[in-house]
Design a protein around this motif. Sequence first.
Motif, PDB file in Angstrom:
ATOM      1  N   ASP A 341       0.818  -1.212   0.000  1.00 35.12           N
ATOM      2  CA  ASP A 341       0.000   0.000   0.000  1.00 35.12           C
ATOM      3  C   ASP A 341       0.853   1.265   0.000  1.00 35.12           C
ATOM      4  OD1 ASP A 341      -2.738  -0.047  -0.269  1.00 35.12           O
ATOM      5  OD2 ASP A 341      -3.034   0.981   1.634  1.00 35.12           O
ATOM      6  N   SER A 342       2.035   1.175   0.594  1.00 36.84           N
ATOM      7  CA  SER A 342       2.894   2.360   0.641  1.00 36.84           C
ATOM      8  C   SER A 342       3.572   2.585  -0.702  1.00 36.84           C
ATOM      9  CB  SER A 342       3.950   2.200   1.735  1.00 36.84           C
ATOM     10  OG  SER A 342       4.830   1.161   1.387  1.00 36.84           O
ATOM     11  N   GLY A 343       3.641   1.558  -1.531  1.00 39.70           N
ATOM     12  CA  GLY A 343       4.268   1.689  -2.841  1.00 39.70           C
ATOM     13  C   GLY A 343       5.687   1.144  -2.865  1.00 39.70           C
ATOM     14  N   TYR A 344       6.141   0.569  -1.741  1.00 32.16           N
ATOM     15  CA  TYR A 344       7.530   0.122  -1.683  1.00 32.16           C
ATOM     16  C   TYR A 344       7.765  -1.216  -2.387  1.00 32.16           C
ATOM     17  CZ  TYR A 344      12.231  -0.854  -0.139  1.00 32.16           C
ATOM     18  OH  TYR A 344      13.566  -1.134  -0.138  1.00 32.16           O
ATOM     19  N   LEU A 345       6.756  -2.055  -2.414  1.00 20.35           N
ATOM     20  CA  LEU A 345       6.928  -3.414  -2.936  1.00 20.35           C
ATOM     21  C   LEU A 345       7.450  -3.414  -4.371  1.00 20.35           C
ATOM     22  CD1 LEU A 345       6.585  -5.811  -1.231  1.00 20.35           C
ATOM     23  CD2 LEU A 345       4.314  -6.174  -2.126  1.00 20.35           C
ATOM     24  N   ALA A 346       6.928  -2.488  -5.193  1.00 20.40           N
ATOM     25  CA  ALA A 346       7.383  -2.398  -6.582  1.00 20.40           C
ATOM     26  C   ALA A 346       8.867  -2.012  -6.629  1.00 20.40           C
ATOM     27  CB  ALA A 346       6.554  -1.375  -7.344  1.00 20.40           C
ATOM     28  N   ARG A 347       9.296  -1.148  -5.679  1.00 20.48           N
ATOM     29  CA  ARG A 347      10.714  -0.773  -5.619  1.00 20.48           C
ATOM     30  C   ARG A 347      11.573  -1.972  -5.237  1.00 20.48           C
ATOM     31  NH1 ARG A 347       7.152   3.520  -5.689  1.00 20.48           N
ATOM     32  NH2 ARG A 347       8.195   5.413  -6.350  1.00 20.48           N
ATOM     33  N   GLY A 348      11.069  -2.746  -4.293  1.00 22.38           N
ATOM     34  CA  GLY A 348      11.784  -3.961  -3.881  1.00 22.38           C
ATOM     35  C   GLY A 348      12.005  -4.881  -5.073  1.00 22.38           C
ATOM     36  N   ALA A 349      10.947  -5.036  -5.874  1.00 21.14           N
ATOM     37  CA  ALA A 349      11.038  -5.883  -7.060  1.00 21.14           C
ATOM     38  C   ALA A 349      12.090  -5.341  -8.022  1.00 21.14           C
ATOM     39  CB  ALA A 349       9.682  -5.968  -7.748  1.00 21.14           C
ATOM     40  N   MET A 350      12.158  -4.002  -8.119  1.00 17.33           N
ATOM     41  CA  MET A 350      13.133  -3.392  -9.029  1.00 17.33           C
ATOM     42  C   MET A 350      14.559  -3.642  -8.536  1.00 17.33           C
ATOM     43  SD  MET A 350      13.700   0.626  -9.774  1.00 17.33           S
ATOM     44  CE  MET A 350      15.177   1.205 -10.610  1.00 17.33           C
ATOM     45  N   LEU A 351      14.766  -3.465  -7.218  1.00 15.75           N
ATOM     46  CA  LEU A 351      16.110  -3.598  -6.661  1.00 15.75           C
ATOM     47  C   LEU A 351      16.647  -5.022  -6.777  1.00 15.75           C
ATOM     48  CD1 LEU A 351      15.756  -1.385  -3.480  1.00 15.75           C
ATOM     49  CD2 LEU A 351      17.317  -0.982  -5.371  1.00 15.75           C
TER      50      LEU A 351
END
Lengths: 545, 73
Positions: A341-351
């Motif tokens: 919900d915070s939007g971090y999960l997509a960043r995690g996937a990118m990293l």
Amino acid sequence: MRIAADLKVPLITLVGPPNSGKTTLFNLLSGKNYKTVNYPGSTVEYYTSRILSKYNIKAELVDSPGIVSLIPESIDEKVAVDSLYSHPKLGTPDLVITTIDSCQLSRHLLLPKQLISAGFNIIIVLTMTDILAKRGLKISESKLSKALDCDVVVLNGRSKQGIEELIQATNSNLERIGVTDKKNIVPYNSLENRKDLIDTFKEIEEIVNDVFENVREDEKIYLNSANRELKILQDGTTNNGFTPDEITLKIDRVLLHRFWGFLFFLIVMGITFTSIFWIAQPLMNLVDELFTNLNTLVLENFEPGWFTFLVSDGIISGTGSVLVFVPQILILFLILGLLEDSGYLARGAMLIDKPLSKIGLNGKSFVPMLSGFACAIPAMIAARTIPNRKERLFTIFIIPLMSCSARLPVYALLIAYLIPKDSAWLGGILLGGIYLLSTISSIVVAWIINKFSKRIFSTESSSSFILELPSYKIPKISAVINHTYNSSKQYILRAGPMILGFSLVLWFLTFFPNINPQVETRVLLPGKFRISNVPKDWNTHSHLI
Amino acid sequence: MRTAAELNYKEKGIISEIDFSHPSSKRIMEHGFTPGQTIELICKSTFNDPIAISIRGTLIAIRKSEAGCIKLK
């Protein structure tokens, strides 16, 4: 023949790109509070409902998974588009309501454009206009409506402003259309090719340039200066180049930093696992104790016999073995929900994409693999968002190697047996080691399969990782809790009967061949009551499952 | 000709064309990467790949191998 048509109830489907406020609109119209998902493509189940009676529309409302375009690429997109065209149970929608993030108008207009050329009746709902207003801009609904020849409604998801207009538009559209079974919808495979896509976007750009207006002419607008800057770069070509959310860019400067970003990622993962195992442990012990006591209570108060053992070792322990995982699943879903919900999960996937691609996986494998530490089955289902077939299968193969929470009690039992009581810290290290080993082994296995994969998958489309990074926002706690509750309920309802059933079968198999069950069963369940420093175990045979 | 994969940190560029022969080209265009659009490299991942590009008011994470089919002016 669909049921809805028999009852003369029109079907309205909500369609929209990920993060466009589609689920929020569904919640508003249906009154059900489902979760708004932030990780692209994660609405999987179709939520269907009647529109709230206070709005006085008799129609079936369906929420569909977020899609960017009508031409599908991955399996989940194909499912989403196919069911939009003709839902196996509900049929073809009479009316499509499509949500669009106003700040991303030029990207999000692609879908309504395609829907119109496919022949759907649509209403466009503009969301997040409040954020656009902060940038000093607004969209002229009348101009957009004229350009696309469909109704356009501005809706504020928080204040519910605009819902009345949407209802009116829906009513007038339904009256105009009338419910018929014959619909002239163009199949998506004949829709357009790559060249057409450019033309569609050109048309969109023309529309976009026309519909934007300043909130107030004299108002100081920082965007304008940014645009002017861009216009120089664009050499006189028209500009609709919005900059992404400023705060998001600032946060990303740290969270997607080459060094700090990865460190933060590791810390987030560390906290996630620590809480799954260390916070959940006392709660699990509590559930465990409760069922052990219940078990003892039955054994003490009833005559020993097969029925007593069925109740105590079979039913009570079986139920216990289902419920003991609930604390862990609750915590995992809660953390995943917050990150999503915070939007971090997509960043995690990118990293994590680059390291994972080295072993034949994809950044999009990250979320399914993470869920695999709680329970492998929902994790495998989540793998369908990976567009490449090889990577999707790999992810599914790897997930069972992730140490799922069901194995934790077995580890706890073995560790308690092996480690002396006075050095409990050693147990913690050992447990950490087990998890590290399971992760390493899955990496090694993935690497080995990857080496031989060319023989298994001869002609395979190329690997791809394109993911929208949504703007950061503060997670809606109530929505996350609600989703956590629903997911956990699903686990108990779906996996529960299965685990209980197998538990009873195993009880039956371990019990009945014996002539003197009181003695023999106990010996057959290895170590159950023999090892002195083992915590009271509730059900060993369930771990055979 | 330069491609989006060769952008430096915080560098802007204008898309001239998309290489249709790339298998991901359709998906890339659907995300809004079309000729004439200004893009900016916002950040690179720890291992320099994937990269985050700003396009049409949003951030898209994309692998360098795929960003390579976005040709710049």
